[in-house]
Design a protein around this motif. Sequence first.
Motif, PDB file in Angstrom:
ATOM      1  N   PHE A 317       0.817  -1.202   0.000  1.00 19.25           N
ATOM      2  CA  PHE A 317       0.000   0.000   0.000  1.00 19.25           C
ATOM      3  C   PHE A 317       0.856   1.259   0.000  1.00 19.25           C
ATOM      4  O   PHE A 317       2.008   1.239   0.460  1.00 19.25           O
ATOM      5  N   MET A 318       0.288   2.340  -0.501  1.00 18.52           N
ATOM      6  CA  MET A 318       0.887   3.664  -0.430  1.00 18.52           C
ATOM      7  C   MET A 318      -0.059   4.586   0.320  1.00 18.52           C
ATOM      8  O   MET A 318      -1.270   4.573   0.061  1.00 18.52           O
ATOM      9  N   ILE A 319       0.494   5.385   1.215  1.00 16.69           N
ATOM     10  CA  ILE A 319      -0.288   6.423   1.885  1.00 16.69           C
ATOM     11  C   ILE A 319       0.249   7.774   1.433  1.00 16.69           C
ATOM     12  O   ILE A 319       1.441   8.063   1.605  1.00 16.69           O
ATOM     13  N   ASP A 320      -0.616   8.560   0.807  1.00 15.48           N
ATOM     14  CA  ASP A 320      -0.257   9.920   0.423  1.00 15.48           C
ATOM     15  C   ASP A 320      -0.492  10.805   1.652  1.00 15.48           C
ATOM     16  O   ASP A 320      -1.642  11.110   1.997  1.00 15.48           O
ATOM     17  N   LYS A 321       0.590  11.195   2.302  1.00 15.74           N
ATOM     18  CA  LYS A 321       0.466  11.942   3.556  1.00 15.74           C
ATOM     19  C   LYS A 321      -0.084  13.352   3.335  1.00 15.74           C
ATOM     20  O   LYS A 321      -0.618  13.959   4.261  1.00 15.74           O
ATOM     21  N   ASP A 322       0.021  13.874   2.110  1.00 16.12           N
ATOM     22  CA  ASP A 322      -0.528  15.208   1.821  1.00 16.12           C
ATOM     23  C   ASP A 322      -2.047  15.222   1.944  1.00 16.12           C
ATOM     24  O   ASP A 322      -2.633  16.213   2.375  1.00 16.12           O
ATOM     25  N   ILE A 323      -2.680  14.124   1.544  1.00 13.69           N
ATOM     26  CA  ILE A 323      -4.144  14.084   1.565  1.00 13.69           C
ATOM     27  C   ILE A 323      -4.665  12.964   2.471  1.00 13.69           C
ATOM     28  O   ILE A 323      -5.868  12.728   2.541  1.00 13.69           O
ATOM     29  N   ASN A 324      -3.737  12.258   3.121  1.00 16.84           N
ATOM     30  CA  ASN A 324      -4.095  11.180   4.058  1.00 16.84           C
ATOM     31  C   ASN A 324      -4.984  10.130   3.398  1.00 16.84           C
ATOM     32  O   ASN A 324      -6.024   9.738   3.932  1.00 16.84           O
ATOM     33  N   LYS A 325      -4.566   9.671   2.206  1.00 17.00           N
ATOM     34  CA  LYS A 325      -5.349   8.687   1.453  1.00 17.00           C
ATOM     35  C   LYS A 325      -4.520   7.437   1.196  1.00 17.00           C
ATOM     36  O   LYS A 325      -3.323   7.534   0.889  1.00 17.00           O
ATOM     37  N   VAL A 326      -5.165   6.278   1.298  1.00 20.99           N
ATOM     38  CA  VAL A 326      -4.512   4.983   1.099  1.00 20.99           C
ATOM     39  C   VAL A 326      -4.814   4.466  -0.302  1.00 20.99           C
ATOM     40  O   VAL A 326      -5.970   4.501  -0.745  1.00 20.99           O
ATOM     41  N   TYR A 327      -3.766   3.980  -0.992  1.00 20.70           N
ATOM     42  CA  TYR A 327      -3.922   3.361  -2.304  1.00 20.70           C
ATOM     43  C   TYR A 327      -3.275   1.979  -2.290  1.00 20.70           C
ATOM     44  O   TYR A 327      -2.244   1.774  -1.634  1.00 20.70           O
ATOM     45  N   VAL A 328      -3.857   1.040  -3.042  1.00 19.48           N
ATOM     46  CA  VAL A 328      -3.171  -0.223  -3.308  1.00 19.48           C
ATOM     47  C   VAL A 328      -2.125   0.047  -4.383  1.00 19.48           C
ATOM     48  O   VAL A 328      -2.445   0.586  -5.444  1.00 19.48           O
ATOM     49  N   ASN A 329      -0.887  -0.329  -4.104  1.00 18.96           N
ATOM     50  CA  ASN A 329       0.188  -0.166  -5.070  1.00 18.96           C
ATOM     51  C   ASN A 329       0.288  -1.395  -5.967  1.00 18.96           C
ATOM     52  O   ASN A 329       0.183  -1.307  -7.190  1.00 18.96           O
ATOM     53  N   GLU A 330       0.478  -2.576  -5.362  1.00 15.98           N
ATOM     54  CA  GLU A 330       0.578  -3.809  -6.133  1.00 15.98           C
ATOM     55  C   GLU A 330       0.341  -4.987  -5.207  1.00 15.98           C
ATOM     56  O   GLU A 330       0.314  -4.850  -3.985  1.00 15.98           O
ATOM     57  N   ILE A 331       0.173  -6.147  -5.817  1.00 16.52           N
ATOM     58  CA  ILE A 331       0.051  -7.382  -5.062  1.00 16.52           C
ATOM     59  C   ILE A 331       1.154  -8.326  -5.510  1.00 16.52           C
ATOM     60  O   ILE A 331       1.491  -8.392  -6.695  1.00 16.52           O
ATOM     61  N   ASN A 332       1.738  -9.022  -4.566  1.00 21.63           N
ATOM     62  CA  ASN A 332       2.736 -10.041  -4.843  1.00 21.63           C
ATOM     63  C   ASN A 332       2.092 -11.393  -4.561  1.00 21.63           C
ATOM     64  O   ASN A 332       1.886 -11.758  -3.400  1.00 21.63           O
ATOM     65  N   SER A 333       1.744 -12.123  -5.623  1.00 18.38           N
ATOM     66  CA  SER A 333       1.021 -13.378  -5.432  1.00 18.38           C
ATOM     67  C   SER A 333       1.897 -14.455  -4.815  1.00 18.38           C
ATOM     68  O   SER A 333       1.381 -15.401  -4.208  1.00 18.38           O
ATOM     69  N   ILE A 334       3.216 -14.340  -4.964  1.00 16.73           N
ATOM     70  CA  ILE A 334       4.159 -15.194  -4.232  1.00 16.73           C
ATOM     71  C   ILE A 334       5.217 -14.256  -3.647  1.00 16.73           C
ATOM     72  O   ILE A 334       6.242 -13.976  -4.268  1.00 16.73           O
ATOM     73  N   PRO A 335       4.968 -13.726  -2.465  1.00 14.30           N
ATOM     74  CA  PRO A 335       5.866 -12.701  -1.919  1.00 14.30           C
ATOM     75  C   PRO A 335       7.212 -13.257  -1.490  1.00 14.30           C
ATOM     76  O   PRO A 335       7.355 -14.458  -1.202  1.00 14.30           O
ATOM     77  N   GLY A 336       8.220 -12.387  -1.444  1.00 14.60           N
ATOM     78  CA  GLY A 336       9.534 -12.769  -0.945  1.00 14.60           C
ATOM     79  C   GLY A 336       9.425 -13.362   0.449  1.00 14.60           C
ATOM     80  O   GLY A 336       8.753 -12.814   1.315  1.00 14.60           O
ATOM     81  N   SER A 337      10.078 -14.515   0.640  1.00 10.16           N
ATOM     82  CA  SER A 337      10.038 -15.240   1.916  1.00 10.16           C
ATOM     83  C   SER A 337       8.621 -15.656   2.297  1.00 10.16           C
ATOM     84  O   SER A 337       8.364 -16.012   3.453  1.00 10.16           O
ATOM     85  N   LEU A 338       7.701 -15.627   1.338  1.00 13.60           N
ATOM     86  CA  LEU A 338       6.280 -15.921   1.567  1.00 13.60           C
ATOM     87  C   LEU A 338       5.699 -15.071   2.688  1.00 13.60           C
ATOM     88  O   LEU A 338       4.686 -15.415   3.283  1.00 13.60           O
ATOM     89  N   ALA A 339       6.376 -13.926   2.962  1.00 12.26           N
ATOM     90  CA  ALA A 339       5.926 -12.973   3.986  1.00 12.26           C
ATOM     91  C   ALA A 339       5.701 -13.656   5.342  1.00 12.26           C
ATOM     92  O   ALA A 339       4.862 -13.217   6.125  1.00 12.26           O
ATOM     93  N   PHE A 340       6.463 -14.703   5.628  1.00 12.94           N
ATOM     94  CA  PHE A 340       6.214 -15.470   6.856  1.00 12.94           C
ATOM     95  C   PHE A 340       6.414 -14.640   8.111  1.00 12.94           C
ATOM     96  O   PHE A 340       5.763 -14.866   9.138  1.00 12.94           O
ATOM     97  N   TYR A 341       7.287 -13.639   8.053  1.00 11.30           N
ATOM     98  CA  TYR A 341       7.578 -12.799   9.212  1.00 11.30           C
ATOM     99  C   TYR A 341       6.371 -11.959   9.613  1.00 11.30           C
ATOM    100  O   TYR A 341       6.225 -11.587  10.777  1.00 11.30           O
ATOM    101  N   LEU A 342       5.484 -11.656   8.642  1.00 11.76           N
ATOM    102  CA  LEU A 342       4.265 -10.905   8.952  1.00 11.76           C
ATOM    103  C   LEU A 342       3.266 -11.765   9.729  1.00 11.76           C
ATOM    104  O   LEU A 342       2.437 -11.246  10.473  1.00 11.76           O
ATOM    105  N   TRP A 343       3.363 -13.070   9.550  1.00 10.69           N
ATOM    106  CA  TRP A 343       2.501 -13.991  10.297  1.00 10.69           C
ATOM    107  C   TRP A 343       3.118 -14.348  11.645  1.00 10.69           C
ATOM    108  O   TRP A 343       2.391 -14.536  12.636  1.00 10.69           O
TER     109      TRP A 343
END
Length: 393
Positions: A317-343
């Motif tokens: 995600f990207m947060i534009d701090k000027d307007i305080n808005k959240v955008y989806v940037n991209e999705i990684n269908s097989i993320p690096g390290s399978l994002a195991f550290y986030l779990w």
Amino acid sequence: MKIKVGVFFGGKSVEHEVSVISGIQALKAFDKDKYDAIPIYITKENEMYTGEAIGDIKSYKNIPELLKKSIRIFFICEQGKLNIVQYPEKKFGNSVIDHIDVAFPVVHGANVEDGSLQGFLRHYNVPLVGCDVTAAAVSMDKYVMKTVLMDNDIPVLPCVTLHVKEYQENSEAVYNRIESKIDYPVIVKPVNLGSSVGIKVAKDRDGLKEALEYAFEFGQKVLVERAIMKLREINCAVLGDYENAQASECEEPISSDEILSYEDKYVAGNKGGSEGMRTAKRELPANLSPELREEIRTLAVKTFKALNCNGVSRIDFMIDKDINKVYVNEINSIPGSLAFYLWEALGKPYAELLDDMVKLALKREREEGNLMTSFQTNILQNANLSGAKGIKK
């Protein structure tokens, strides 16, 4: 009886080395009482190898030597299972060296993560961990992904896409088209790469020319969108399928420049060279208000389901701090390290995450097994091509 899981990594991709790290991480993390994990390395020439050394990260310091002491393989479907066969086959004796119950791709980037490897594996009727062919392909193409998300009322930045041939034939027209639709600064990126490869920010026309020519080194089609200068990047993973999905903890990657680079993700702070995204600089959990954290986690699940993902994906995600808005940037269908550290940050060990992913693959296989894929017909029995046009007499 243990489930035999073929862990595929490598491939013809600029993210080849990162995939090797991610794949061997996963290989080592499986519950050995429940799974027999078989390493399958795909070279940059798309040849496949297995063997004991294939699962040893230290062996990749000298890949030609690694391949000499490993077994080149191919696959054959036989009696409902996928056999691993030595290549070339033996003149005498059995060339089958093992079999796979479940295929587990841990690959990154174009030519592998984009549905190519998934299609290859589905051809063999083996249960497949992660996204199917369509979800993988849509997730990899940043423009197609944006169109699907916009259709589902998920916030993304507007963009311009163009092909290298357009640029080569009339670069001035390309500059004018981009400048008429998006104000500087802009960010230029290949539509189908991850790991921050091929990306540059441009603040004027000279910078745009440089960024486009750089991006076209990595892909024939690029995407240009507004660059958020007061930017926060937040990542969140999702585990599940179309029916049930849950969000992980959120992280905030720490960038050394205006955009998070390949080096920020995989090199900075990595002493041993074998821990992938785990050692990247980050704030985990991200310093977010409860409301913003929940907004991002909800959007992550919504994005995952809109793209019909399966297994684990990471949404950036990207947060534009000027307007305080959240955008989806991209999705990684097989993320690096399978994002195991986030779990792990939510108390889910890596072995449990891998177990959940395999269960989801087996669930999808059971559901698809109930679908009708053929029906009886006598068309071929009555076929007669003797009067068909174009048939040689």
